[in-house]
Enzyme design. Structure first.
Site, mmCIF file in Angstrom:
data_model
loop_
_atom_site.group_PDB
_atom_site.id
_atom_site.type_symbol
_atom_site.label_atom_id
_atom_site.label_comp_id
_atom_site.label_asym_id
_atom_site.label_seq_id
_atom_site.Cartn_x
_atom_site.Cartn_y
_atom_site.Cartn_z
ATOM 1 N N GLY A 1 -14.831 -2.925 -4.429
ATOM 2 C CA GLY A 1 -14.842 -2.306 -3.112
ATOM 3 C C GLY A 1 -16.184 -1.721 -2.731
ATOM 4 O O GLY A 1 -17.001 -2.360 -2.082
ATOM 5 N N THR A 2 -16.426 -0.493 -3.167
ATOM 6 C CA THR A 2 -17.631 0.214 -2.723
ATOM 7 C C THR A 2 -18.921 -0.457 -3.186
ATOM 8 O O THR A 2 -19.980 -0.218 -2.598
ATOM 9 C CB THR A 2 -17.626 1.672 -3.216
ATOM 10 O OG1 THR A 2 -17.464 1.693 -4.642
ATOM 11 C CG2 THR A 2 -16.491 2.447 -2.587
ATOM 12 N N CYS B 1 -2.419 5.352 0.347
ATOM 13 C CA CYS B 1 -3.646 5.693 1.075
ATOM 14 C C CYS B 1 -3.681 7.190 1.369
ATOM 15 O O CYS B 1 -2.746 7.731 1.963
ATOM 16 C CB CYS B 1 -3.719 4.908 2.372
ATOM 17 S SG CYS B 1 -5.205 5.254 3.338
ATOM 18 N N LYS C 1 0.715 -1.058 -5.116
ATOM 19 C CA LYS C 1 -0.558 -0.354 -5.273
ATOM 20 C C LYS C 1 -0.310 1.145 -5.244
ATOM 21 O O LYS C 1 0.107 1.709 -4.246
ATOM 22 C CB LYS C 1 -1.537 -0.758 -4.175
ATOM 23 C CG LYS C 1 -2.955 -0.227 -4.405
ATOM 24 C CD LYS C 1 -3.918 -0.764 -3.363
ATOM 25 C CE LYS C 1 -5.347 -0.303 -3.638
ATOM 26 N NZ LYS C 1 -6.284 -0.804 -2.591
ATOM 27 N N GLY D 1 -15.462 4.720 -5.529
ATOM 28 C CA GLY D 1 -16.729 4.544 -6.238
ATOM 29 C C GLY D 1 -16.659 5.054 -7.667
ATOM 30 O O GLY D 1 -15.589 5.239 -8.246
ATOM 31 N N ASN E 1 -5.175 3.209 -5.649
ATOM 32 C CA ASN E 1 -5.800 3.540 -4.380
ATOM 33 C C ASN E 1 -6.872 4.611 -4.572
ATOM 34 O O ASN E 1 -7.118 5.053 -5.699
ATOM 35 C CB ASN E 1 -4.735 4.029 -3.389
ATOM 36 C CG ASN E 1 -4.970 3.525 -1.975
ATOM 37 O OD1 ASN E 1 -6.047 3.744 -1.416
ATOM 38 N ND2 ASN E 1 -3.991 2.847 -1.411
ATOM 39 N N GLY F 1 -14.528 1.957 -8.734
ATOM 40 C CA GLY F 1 -15.837 2.129 -9.351
ATOM 41 C C GLY F 1 -16.334 0.957 -10.167
ATOM 42 O O GLY F 1 -17.184 1.132 -11.042
ATOM 43 N N ASN G 1 0.847 -1.186 0.000
ATOM 44 C CA ASN G 1 0.000 0.000 0.000
ATOM 45 C C ASN G 1 0.887 1.242 0.000
ATOM 46 O O ASN G 1 1.436 1.624 1.022
ATOM 47 C CB ASN G 1 -0.916 -0.017 1.233
ATOM 48 C CG ASN G 1 -1.906 1.134 1.253
ATOM 49 O OD1 ASN G 1 -1.790 2.091 0.499
ATOM 50 N ND2 ASN G 1 -2.886 1.053 2.132
#
Length: 310
Positions: free
Chosen positions: A264-265, A125, A164, A216, A190, A243, A122
């Site tokens: 994810g979302t 973030c 990432k 998203g 990310n 998204g 990561n």
């Protein structure tokens, strides 16, 4: 192109969403169309993160989703205990890791590597606890440091590595350093940001952490371009995030160059049964689109040079 473990179906969860061992086992046992499960980002020390509210989303309106979790994580030894007990028979386990400096990244890698099939670094973030610096600011925007971290991780594991990236960076420069330093593929990418949301009724900022990462549908065009540009330049394995809510979204990313899709979302606000159905619907839609072709026949097909050579 670098080789990479087969993730089949080529769908995973994004780190931070459905990222607990008991969820992994439940999803696999109930036949979710997920080929790899990603842990919450695991750090070198226990970290509380922000208090609630930490997520803003409205799936019904299609508005942007923001989160300011700020990378909460349990003690590393507790993580090792949990990872050692995970039993996945069909899917891969992907350990997402973060730290504050190269030495800490190497330490976390050494601890989690025996239990993971893939390590995801990561690097980007964008949310934080008030007063701290984000990983995106301190690491993800610095190609040299990102490369050094990747090199330390590479020397600490024989498992495949995904770097990432952050969309808030010169991501091609960061990607180049990471690939040169031993990364086997890229995560594009990310969350964006940070962003802000204010409650007009109370006249107060909504998120406890003030700002949050944007995800998203609002993120999709940005990360889709990242995926396209990264594949154009490096032709390496890419996990796409951002998204993906329908099979059509997934196909767009595949055509841009992704070989794995991170969800994810799309899971927010859904029950376990609804979430599992979502994975099945997305994979079934992609398979129908393929009309019997192998998935790899469409990866990168939006690129002119790939169209001409295949």
């Amino acid at each position: 192109m670098k080789s990479f473990p087969l993730i089949s179906p080529p769908i995973i969860n994004a780190s931070g969403i459905l990222s607990y061992p008991e969820v992994f086992e439940t999803f696999e046992n109930q036949g979710a169309s997920i080929g790899g499960y990603v842990t919450k980002s695991i750090g070198p020390n226990e970290k509380k993160g922000n208090e609630n509210p930490v997520i803003i989303y409205n799936n019904s309106s299609g508005g942007p989703t923001l989160n300011s979790l700020a990378l909460p994580t349990q003690d590393l030894d507790d993580w090792i205990d949990e990872l050692s007990k995970i039993k996945l028979s069909k899917s891969l386990l992907i350990a997402s890791i973060y730290a504050g400096n190269p030495k800490e990244f190497a330490y976390v890698t050494e601890k989690v590597s025996p239990f993971a099939d893939i390590i995801e670094i990561n690097l980007g973030c964008p949310n934080k606890e008030p007063g701290e610096k984000t990983i995106m600011e301190s690491i993800g925007q610095n190609p040299t440091l990102s490369g050094e971290i990747t090199s330390r991780v590479r020397n600490s594991t024989n498992k495949p590595i995904i770097a990432k990236l952050s969309p808030n960076s010169d991501y091609l420069a960061v990607a180049e350093k990471c690939l040169e330093s031993g990364a086997d593929g890229l995560g594009c990418a990310n969350t964006l940001g940070p962003g802000l949301s204010i409650d007009i009724r109370t006249k107060e900022i909504i998120l406890a952490g003030t700002s949050g990462g944007i995800s998203g549908q609002a993120l999709k065009p940005i990360n889709l371009l990242m995926t396209f540009e990264a594949f154009e330049k490096f032709a390496c394995p890419i996990i796409a995030y951002g998204g993906i809510e329908t099979w059509e979204d997934g196909v767009e990313y595949l055509l841009a160059g992704a070989s794995v899709l991170g969800l994810g979302t799309v899971f927010l606000g859904k029950s376990t049964e609804e979430s599992i159905k979502t994975t099945k619907d997305i994979w079934a839609g992609i398979q129908s689109y393929l009309k019997g072709k192998d998935l790899h026949q469409i990866i990168g097909k939006a690129h002119k040079n790939f169209q001409e050579s295949t």
